[in-house]
Design a protein around this motif. Sequence first.
Motif, short mmCIF file in Angstrom:
data_model
loop_
_atom_site.label_atom_id
_atom_site.label_comp_id
_atom_site.label_asym_id
_atom_site.label_seq_id
_atom_site.Cartn_x
_atom_site.Cartn_y
_atom_site.Cartn_z
N LEU A 328 0.83 -1.21 0.00
CA LEU A 328 0.00 0.00 0.00
C LEU A 328 0.86 1.26 0.00
N GLU A 329 1.92 1.23 0.78
CA GLU A 329 2.83 2.37 0.83
C GLU A 329 3.49 2.61 -0.53
N LEU A 330 3.88 1.52 -1.19
CA LEU A 330 4.51 1.61 -2.50
C LEU A 330 3.55 2.17 -3.54
N ALA A 331 2.32 1.66 -3.57
CA ALA A 331 1.33 2.13 -4.54
C ALA A 331 1.03 3.61 -4.33
N ASP A 332 0.94 4.01 -3.07
CA ASP A 332 0.68 5.42 -2.75
C ASP A 332 1.84 6.30 -3.22
N ALA A 342 -1.57 4.66 -14.43
CA ALA A 342 -2.46 3.49 -14.31
C ALA A 342 -1.68 2.37 -13.65
N ILE A 343 -2.19 1.88 -12.52
CA ILE A 343 -1.57 0.74 -11.85
C ILE A 343 -2.46 -0.48 -12.07
N LYS A 370 -7.26 1.12 -5.82
CA LYS A 370 -8.13 1.44 -6.96
C LYS A 370 -7.40 1.16 -8.29
N PHE A 371 -7.14 -0.09 -8.51
CA PHE A 371 -6.44 -0.52 -9.72
C PHE A 371 -7.24 -0.17 -10.97
N GLU A 372 -6.52 0.26 -12.01
CA GLU A 372 -7.17 0.54 -13.29
C GLU A 372 -7.67 -0.74 -13.94
N ILE A 413 -14.55 -0.69 -9.87
CA ILE A 413 -13.53 0.35 -9.65
C ILE A 413 -12.87 0.74 -10.97
N ALA A 414 -12.53 -0.25 -11.78
CA ALA A 414 -11.88 0.03 -13.07
C ALA A 414 -12.78 0.87 -13.96
#
Length: 482
Positions: A328-332, A342-343, A370-372, A413-414
Amino acid sequence: MYNEIDLDQIDLYAGPPIEEPARQYYFMAKCREQVREFEKKNGRRPCFFTQTFGCQMNARDSEKLCGILETAGYVPAENEEADFVIYNTCTVRENANNKVYGRLGYLHKLKQKNPAMQIALCGCMMQEQKVVEKLKKSYRFVDLIFGTHNIYKFAELLAQMNESDKMVADVWQETDQIVEELPSGRMFPFKSGVNIMFGCNNFCSYCIVPYVRGRERSREPKDILREIERLAADGVTEIMLLGQNVNSYGKTLETPVTFAKLLQEVEKIDGIRRIRFMTSHPKDLSDELIDVMKHSSKVCHHLHLPLQSGSSRILQAMNRHYNKEAYLELADKVRKAVPGIAITTDIIVGFPGETEEDFLETMDVVKKVKFESAFTFIYSKRTGTPAAEMENQVPQETVKDRFDRLLKEVQAIASQKAEELTGTLQTVLIESVNDHDASMVTGKMDNNSVVHLPGTPDMIGTYVTVRLEECKGFYYYGKTAD
């Protein structure tokens, strides 16, 4: 190199060289002579058909196979009713193997009608000893078998097959060799994959790849850059840097080079407009790489970052070397550094021992990141991996229920994320005529999203500014901007 070699000037009476890739060009010349003999006898050149199963690494390997065949004089066919059929196989899941066995049944019938037909199997599935033994025992009509480590020897094996009336099987268990500078039959003239490394050292407990692709080996930066420069000179504007874990690129080199440094060097090459890469492992995604992505004008705003599970306990059992909080920290960090990126991700449902609480942890990550888009998989027991021996295999009805719930959340979400771009202007690389409507063309945005729009074949390979008029969840309809 291959653009500079005249096969007709190679002396076949001198015997094959020892050095690579010169040795393979000798055998390409020999294959060309075999093709000419076929043409004299049949009044046409032999045709070939390739079928690729699996990942983009396999797709890139298949381009090399096609390039060698075309250099030798073979011509492409549209289906398996060809003189030579080659399946480049995948073995990530058991059903991938079963699919190949099923197709072999179909090929056997074709070969009974045309005994001169030749069949070859290569790729990851061939690295399994039990598969090769089964083929030798029950599929004797297959003419050639080879694996992932000696794919560069294809011309040599092809020549050997053409001179033999027995099955030719050449599978290596490992290698430290990297042989490039061979022909490649690119699927697209304007974009290409480039291998920067081979193999994997991660040994995730559910994955067979390290056993069939071997240990990690990085190519020298100068060789990679030279290949990309040649591609750019040949009209390629988008490249995909390929490896099982590109983030660990360079660690095996005599003089270590980081993936971030390699990206910076690639960015300097004139003619290259877009740089993509696949695949990233979260444990090796460095701040240096994020910073390069932040400041780059060519690295695409798309990061595929496999999650696999949101449960720290399951991630440990998977041998992934990170936990939920770290992901989560990495994605943020990535989203803050590269606005609009877009992740995308991979998620496995039903890993052995997964509880409802573990699954809800995965759902929590999906909602927070919230992955694309996400590739969602039901866990498949893969013989030969540690996970296949684990207890507490999750009942299929439970897995199916969780999978359906996850898929619904991912798609919602996508779709919501995609809708945010409706009405905006985006640059699209036109890749093909639309599969369903010849009056339209299809292309991709920087973030890897697909766009369909009115257009003509002459637009293929060009970058156009498109207004996104309608979002269909995972793709858009648009029109070129006035």
